[in-house]
Design an enzyme around this catalytic site. Structure first.
Site, PDB file in Angstrom:
ATOM      1  N   LEU A  16       0.830  -1.216   0.000  1.00  0.00           N
ATOM      2  CA  LEU A  16       0.000   0.000   0.000  1.00  0.00           C
ATOM      3  C   LEU A  16       0.860   1.259   0.000  1.00  0.00           C
ATOM      4  CD1 LEU A  16      -2.751  -1.102   2.593  1.00  0.00           C
ATOM      5  CD2 LEU A  16      -2.671  -1.486   0.124  1.00  0.00           C
ATOM      6  N   ASP A  58      13.463   2.432  10.883  1.00  0.00           N
ATOM      7  CA  ASP A  58      12.597   1.573  11.690  1.00  0.00           C
ATOM      8  C   ASP A  58      11.673   2.545  12.413  1.00  0.00           C
ATOM      9  OD1 ASP A  58      11.406   0.179  13.775  1.00  0.00           O
ATOM     10  OD2 ASP A  58      13.121  -1.164  14.034  1.00  0.00           O
ATOM     11  N   VAL A  59      10.367   2.435  12.174  1.00  0.00           N
ATOM     12  CA  VAL A  59       9.447   3.451  12.710  1.00  0.00           C
ATOM     13  C   VAL A  59       9.433   3.505  14.240  1.00  0.00           C
ATOM     14  CG1 VAL A  59       7.921   3.562  10.700  1.00  0.00           C
ATOM     15  CG2 VAL A  59       7.440   1.889  12.520  1.00  0.00           C
ATOM     16  N   SER A 149      -6.988  -0.954   9.993  1.00  0.00           N
ATOM     17  CA  SER A 149      -7.450  -2.180   9.331  1.00  0.00           C
ATOM     18  C   SER A 149      -8.891  -2.398   9.750  1.00  0.00           C
ATOM     19  CB  SER A 149      -6.605  -3.372   9.784  1.00  0.00           C
ATOM     20  OG  SER A 149      -7.246  -4.586   9.445  1.00  0.00           O
ATOM     21  N   TYR A 162      -2.973  -7.979  16.647  1.00  0.00           N
ATOM     22  CA  TYR A 162      -3.107  -7.126  15.449  1.00  0.00           C
ATOM     23  C   TYR A 162      -4.303  -6.177  15.606  1.00  0.00           C
ATOM     24  CZ  TYR A 162      -3.320  -5.911  10.467  1.00  0.00           C
ATOM     25  OH  TYR A 162      -3.333  -5.235   9.264  1.00  0.00           O
ATOM     26  N   THR A 197      -1.267  -7.444  -1.495  1.00  0.00           N
ATOM     27  CA  THR A 197       0.081  -6.921  -1.236  1.00  0.00           C
ATOM     28  C   THR A 197       0.942  -8.093  -0.760  1.00  0.00           C
ATOM     29  OG1 THR A 197      -0.266  -6.543   1.120  1.00  0.00           O
ATOM     30  CG2 THR A 197      -0.955  -4.758  -0.368  1.00  0.00           C
TER      31      THR A 197
END
Ligand SMILES: NC(=O)C1=CN([C@@H]2O[C@H](COP(=O)(O)OP(=O)(O)OC[C@H]3O[C@@H](n4cnc5c(N)ncnc54)[C@H](O)[C@@H]3O)[C@@H](O)[C@H]2O)C=CC1
Ligand SMILES: C[C@]12CCC(=O)C=C1CC[C@@H]1[C@@H]2C(=O)C[C@@]2(C)[C@H]1CC[C@]2(O)C(=O)C=O
Length: 255
Positions: A16, A58-59, A149, A162, A197
């Site tokens: 995405l 790396d966020v 999500s 998640y 994806t």
């Protein structure tokens, strides 16, 4: 359409995020592609020409994000839009009653660390730069777009970690928008359904086919470009703020 706009896209080397970076550059924008150093982010940036640059990030790291913002300033001189796409999926039931094994807490922590804390980490650092922009006629200085999500709302079996991470992203959308309303910085979250994806392609094709059948219309996986189109629309529409938009073909995930 986006001439002069500078965007930073996390997770920008795949799926995405990559489709978003491609569309923004195609529409005249300039993009900083942030992703893990191990990814093909450098190649993605090269393929987009001089209006794209790769920043290894790396966020979850404050230093990495600060370095990426410095690269943004050095290369393009400003930041108008932050698009958070970096994320990881995990799947495990809370307890395996056959093996008498509880959920591995490291998996839970890592999922929250990347999807929720990582998203917040980039936002808290990047809006300092966005806030330096002169306001437009509407008083707007820029926009933050997050990726949650549908699992934030309809979490399936095995998705406690998640779903919790994505519900956190949904939950912080309104307070962040309110925090930055005076500065004219909008915050909008997209909650995608099922998109084709590399994350999705971990699943075997029969599992993908059955997931496609569960989407009422259009009964298929979304194309990453369709996600990018919503990003484009959010950037263009100043009335969108403090909201999470489902992009899911009316899918409601089953247990
Ligand atoms: N593909 C789908 O159907 C759906 C995806 N999403 C979310 O959309 C976002 C994008 O996912 P996809 O493009 O599908 O997955 P993807 O796996 O193709 O891309 C995710 C990118 O995030 C990067 N990333 C992971 N951890 C990172 C970290 N710590 N720092 C920086 N970058 C990191 C990866 O290297 C990768 O390039 C994710 O947040 C995912 O949870 C949400 C709903 C559905
Ligand atoms: C992590 C999942 C499920 C377990 C597996 O074998 C492979 C996976 C890769 C694709 C993921 C799976 C999942 O848990 C749901 C998501 C994260 C899926 C990609 C999109 C996904 O359906 C989602 O985010 C839904 O909201």
């Amino acid at each position: 359409m986006f001439k002069g706009l500078v965007a930073l896209v996390t997770g920008g080397s795949s799926g995405l995020g990559k489709a978003t970076a491609e569309l923004l550059v195609k529409q005249g924008g300039r993009v900083v592609i942030c992703d893990l150093p191990s990814t093909k982010g450098q190649n993605t940036a090269k393929s987009l020409g001089e209006n794209a640059v790769f920043a290894p990030v790396d966020v979850t790291s404050e230093d990495d994000v600060k370095e990426a913002l410095q690269i943004t300033l050095d290369k393009f001189g400003r930041l108008d839009a932050l698009i958070n796409c970096a994320g990881v999926a995990s799947a495990s039931r809370v307890y395996n009653f056959k093996k008498e094994q509880p959920f591995d807490l490291n998996i839970f922590q890592n999922t929250i660390q990347v999807n929720l804390i990582g998203t917040f980490n980039v936002i808290r650092l990047a809006v300092g730069l966005i806030g330096k922009n002169a306001p437009d006629a509407d008083g707007q200085r820029g926009v933050v777009i997050n990726t949650a999500s549908v699992a934030a709302f309809d979490g399936q079996i095995g998705q406690a970690a998640y779903s919790a991470s994505k519900a956190g992203v949904v939950g912080m959308t309104l307070p962040l928008a309110r925090d930055m309303a005076k500065q004219g910085i909008r915050v909008v979250t997209i909650a995608p359904g099922l998109f084709r994806t590399p994350m999705m392609e971990q699943l075997p094709e029969p599992a993908i086919k059955s997931l496609e059948a569960s989407v009422p219309f259009p009964s298929r996986l979304g194309h990453p470009q369709e996600f990018a189109l919503l990003v484009q629309s959010i950037i263009q529409n100043p009335m969108l703020n403090g909201e999470t938009i489902r992009l899911d073909g009316s899918l409601r995930m089953q247990p």
